[in-house]
Design a protein around this motif. Structure first.
Motif, PDB file in Angstrom:
ATOM      1  N   ILE A   1       0.691   8.257  -1.448  1.00 32.72           N
ATOM      2  CA  ILE A   1      -0.267   7.353  -2.087  1.00 32.72           C
ATOM      3  C   ILE A   1      -0.209   7.632  -3.592  1.00 32.72           C
ATOM      4  O   ILE A   1      -0.526   8.735  -4.029  1.00 32.72           O
ATOM      5  CB  ILE A   1      -1.703   7.594  -1.562  1.00 32.72           C
ATOM      6  CG1 ILE A   1      -1.728   7.604  -0.038  1.00 32.72           C
ATOM      7  CG2 ILE A   1      -2.655   6.548  -2.133  1.00 32.72           C
ATOM      8  CD1 ILE A   1      -2.970   8.235   0.555  1.00 32.72           C
TER       9      ILE A   1
ATOM     10  N   GLN B   1      -3.143  -4.772  -6.227  1.00 29.80           N
ATOM     11  CA  GLN B   1      -2.117  -4.112  -5.429  1.00 29.80           C
ATOM     12  C   GLN B   1      -1.860  -4.978  -4.190  1.00 29.80           C
ATOM     13  O   GLN B   1      -2.766  -5.638  -3.695  1.00 29.80           O
ATOM     14  CB  GLN B   1      -2.565  -2.707  -5.031  1.00 29.80           C
ATOM     15  CG  GLN B   1      -2.837  -1.807  -6.222  1.00 29.80           C
ATOM     16  CD  GLN B   1      -1.648  -1.667  -7.137  1.00 29.80           C
ATOM     17  OE1 GLN B   1      -0.560  -1.307  -6.709  1.00 29.80           O
ATOM     18  NE2 GLN B   1      -1.853  -1.976  -8.417  1.00 29.80           N
ATOM     19  N   THR B   2      -0.636  -4.967  -3.703  1.00 32.87           N
ATOM     20  CA  THR B   2      -0.311  -5.822  -2.561  1.00 32.87           C
ATOM     21  C   THR B   2      -0.858  -5.220  -1.267  1.00 32.87           C
ATOM     22  O   THR B   2      -0.971  -3.999  -1.133  1.00 32.87           O
ATOM     23  CB  THR B   2       1.206  -6.016  -2.407  1.00 32.87           C
ATOM     24  OG1 THR B   2       1.800  -4.751  -2.059  1.00 32.87           O
ATOM     25  CG2 THR B   2       1.831  -6.569  -3.681  1.00 32.87           C
TER      26      THR B   2
ATOM     27  N   GLU C   1       0.657  -5.171   1.448  1.00 41.04           N
ATOM     28  CA  GLU C   1       1.752  -4.407   2.057  1.00 41.04           C
ATOM     29  C   GLU C   1       1.739  -2.959   1.580  1.00 41.04           C
ATOM     30  O   GLU C   1       1.870  -2.035   2.387  1.00 41.04           O
ATOM     31  CB  GLU C   1       3.114  -5.054   1.741  1.00 41.04           C
ATOM     32  CG  GLU C   1       3.345  -6.381   2.417  1.00 41.04           C
ATOM     33  CD  GLU C   1       2.757  -7.583   1.647  1.00 41.04           C
ATOM     34  OE1 GLU C   1       2.052  -7.396   0.617  1.00 41.04           O
ATOM     35  OE2 GLU C   1       2.974  -8.713   2.108  1.00 41.04           O
ATOM     36  N   ASP C   2       1.575  -2.760   0.264  1.00 42.63           N
ATOM     37  CA  ASP C   2       1.521  -1.397  -0.271  1.00 42.63           C
ATOM     38  C   ASP C   2       0.283  -0.664   0.230  1.00 42.63           C
ATOM     39  O   ASP C   2       0.365   0.483   0.662  1.00 42.63           O
ATOM     40  CB  ASP C   2       1.528  -1.410  -1.799  1.00 42.63           C
ATOM     41  CG  ASP C   2       2.894  -1.716  -2.388  1.00 42.63           C
ATOM     42  OD1 ASP C   2       3.904  -1.591  -1.671  1.00 42.63           O
ATOM     43  OD2 ASP C   2       2.943  -2.101  -3.575  1.00 42.63           O
ATOM     44  N   ILE C   3      -0.861  -1.321   0.182  1.00 47.22           N
ATOM     45  CA  ILE C   3      -2.113  -0.700   0.634  1.00 47.22           C
ATOM     46  C   ILE C   3      -1.984  -0.274   2.097  1.00 47.22           C
ATOM     47  O   ILE C   3      -2.381   0.830   2.474  1.00 47.22           O
ATOM     48  CB  ILE C   3      -3.305  -1.664   0.446  1.00 47.22           C
ATOM     49  CG1 ILE C   3      -3.517  -1.974  -1.042  1.00 47.22           C
ATOM     50  CG2 ILE C   3      -4.578  -1.078   1.059  1.00 47.22           C
ATOM     51  CD1 ILE C   3      -4.428  -3.160  -1.302  1.00 47.22           C
ATOM     52  N   SER C   4      -1.409  -1.130   2.903  1.00 51.16           N
ATOM     53  CA  SER C   4      -1.223  -0.829   4.317  1.00 51.16           C
ATOM     54  C   SER C   4      -0.362   0.422   4.499  1.00 51.16           C
ATOM     55  O   SER C   4      -0.681   1.294   5.313  1.00 51.16           O
ATOM     56  CB  SER C   4      -0.581  -2.038   5.014  1.00 51.16           C
ATOM     57  OG  SER C   4      -0.443  -1.806   6.381  1.00 51.16           O
ATOM     58  N   ALA C   5       0.715   0.525   3.727  1.00 57.45           N
ATOM     59  CA  ALA C   5       1.589   1.702   3.813  1.00 57.45           C
ATOM     60  C   ALA C   5       0.844   2.955   3.354  1.00 57.45           C
ATOM     61  O   ALA C   5       0.961   4.014   3.982  1.00 57.45           O
ATOM     62  CB  ALA C   5       2.840   1.483   2.967  1.00 57.45           C
ATOM     63  N   TRP C   6       0.065   2.845   2.282  1.00 58.35           N
ATOM     64  CA  TRP C   6      -0.679   4.000   1.774  1.00 58.35           C
ATOM     65  C   TRP C   6      -1.699   4.482   2.797  1.00 58.35           C
ATOM     66  O   TRP C   6      -2.003   5.662   2.879  1.00 58.35           O
ATOM     67  CB  TRP C   6      -1.384   3.661   0.470  1.00 58.35           C
ATOM     68  CG  TRP C   6      -0.470   3.229  -0.639  1.00 58.35           C
ATOM     69  CD1 TRP C   6       0.867   3.531  -0.773  1.00 58.35           C
ATOM     70  CD2 TRP C   6      -0.802   2.411  -1.757  1.00 58.35           C
ATOM     71  NE1 TRP C   6       1.367   2.946  -1.910  1.00 58.35           N
ATOM     72  CE2 TRP C   6       0.368   2.250  -2.537  1.00 58.35           C
ATOM     73  CE3 TRP C   6      -1.973   1.797  -2.180  1.00 58.35           C
ATOM     74  CZ2 TRP C   6       0.394   1.518  -3.713  1.00 58.35           C
ATOM     75  CZ3 TRP C   6      -1.948   1.063  -3.351  1.00 58.35           C
ATOM     76  CH2 TRP C   6      -0.783   0.932  -4.108  1.00 58.35           C
TER      77      TRP C   6
ATOM     78  N   LYS D   1       2.753  10.356   4.465  1.00 56.72           N
ATOM     79  CA  LYS D   1       2.563   9.107   3.731  1.00 56.72           C
ATOM     80  C   LYS D   1       2.281   9.458   2.282  1.00 56.72           C
ATOM     81  O   LYS D   1       1.654  10.484   1.985  1.00 56.72           O
ATOM     82  CB  LYS D   1       1.432   8.266   4.315  1.00 56.72           C
ATOM     83  CG  LYS D   1       0.037   8.871   4.182  1.00 56.72           C
ATOM     84  CD  LYS D   1      -1.009   7.939   4.733  1.00 56.72           C
ATOM     85  CE  LYS D   1      -2.402   8.556   4.633  1.00 56.72           C
ATOM     86  NZ  LYS D   1      -3.419   7.671   5.161  1.00 56.72           N
TER      87      LYS D   1
ATOM     88  N   THR E   1      -9.390  -0.134   0.368  1.00 57.83           N
ATOM     89  CA  THR E   1      -8.664  -1.404   0.478  1.00 57.83           C
ATOM     90  C   THR E   1      -9.196  -2.410  -0.526  1.00 57.83           C
ATOM     91  O   THR E   1      -8.434  -3.015  -1.283  1.00 57.83           O
ATOM     92  CB  THR E   1      -8.778  -1.976   1.906  1.00 57.83           C
ATOM     93  OG1 THR E   1      -8.290  -1.005   2.829  1.00 57.83           O
ATOM     94  CG2 THR E   1      -7.992  -3.259   2.052  1.00 57.83           C
TER      95      THR E   1
ATOM     96  N   SER F   1       6.700   9.869  -8.755  1.00 58.90           N
ATOM     97  CA  SER F   1       7.603   8.736  -8.595  1.00 58.90           C
ATOM     98  C   SER F   1       7.411   7.828  -9.807  1.00 58.90           C
ATOM     99  O   SER F   1       6.286   7.387 -10.070  1.00 58.90           O
ATOM    100  CB  SER F   1       7.294   7.982  -7.300  1.00 58.90           C
ATOM    101  OG  SER F   1       8.115   6.851  -7.175  1.00 58.90           O
TER     102      SER F   1
END
Length: 166
Positions: free
Chosen positions: A73, A128-129, A131-136, A71, A120, A48
């Motif tokens: 990462i 890194q945000t 929000e992104d970490i949570s999604a990863w 998911k 984390t 990506s």
């Protein structure tokens, strides 16, 4: 777990350090990594915006459609690219918890899940945000990430600017 502790675990037998390394640099659950070790179809590498992405099947989400269990990462650190190579080579082996505890006698609470918390903190240190970490990590909300994985011992704050009329 932090990088210093991870470095000490290089004493683990070949393949076992690589397991802990992957959990730390990708925030993988041990069950996710175990699933990959059993069946390589549980991970795939895509790209990506010119960045490799590790896509992991979250097998624990059995109640939702299989195509929604994945998911992604991003591999934004050299250590993550190394972990991808180890996954692709099949070099990774699950360590025994007692072997980890034998090396880390001064950290009796470190276990196979400790890499997720370290991930984390590591990603936050690279700005890194959450929000992104949570999604990863595959969390439903950032509240879960914050509550369970934020380094509560770290003292962080935003400096206060002095008021002009104060």
């Amino acid at each position: 777990m932090n990088r210093k502790i991870l470095m000490r675990l290089q004493k683990l037998p070949e393949g076992q350090y690589e397991y802990v390394h992957a959990t730390f640099y990708f925030g993988l659950r041990p069950s996710e990594l175990d699933s990959i070790l059993k069946d390589k179809s549980n991970f795939k590498i895509t790209a990506s915006s010119g960045v490799k992405v590790l896509n992991v099947n979250q097998s624990k989400l059995s109640s939702i459609a299989e195509d929604k269990r994945w998911k992604g990462i991003p591999a934004i650190l050299p250590e993550q690219l190394e972990a991808i190579k180890n996954l692709q080579s099949g070099k990774i082996k699950k360590p025994l918890l007692k072997t980890i505890k034998k090396i880390l006698t001064d950290h009796p609470t470190i276990g196979l899940y400790s890499g997720r918390k370290g991930f984390t903190d590591l990603m936050l240190s690279y700005n890194q945000t959450l929000e992104d970490i949570s999604a990863w990590m595959g969390h439903k909300s950032i509240d879960r990430t914050w509550k369970h994985y934020k380094n509560k011992k770290a003292v962080t704050f935003t400096p206060i600017k002095k008021a002009k009329n104060g």
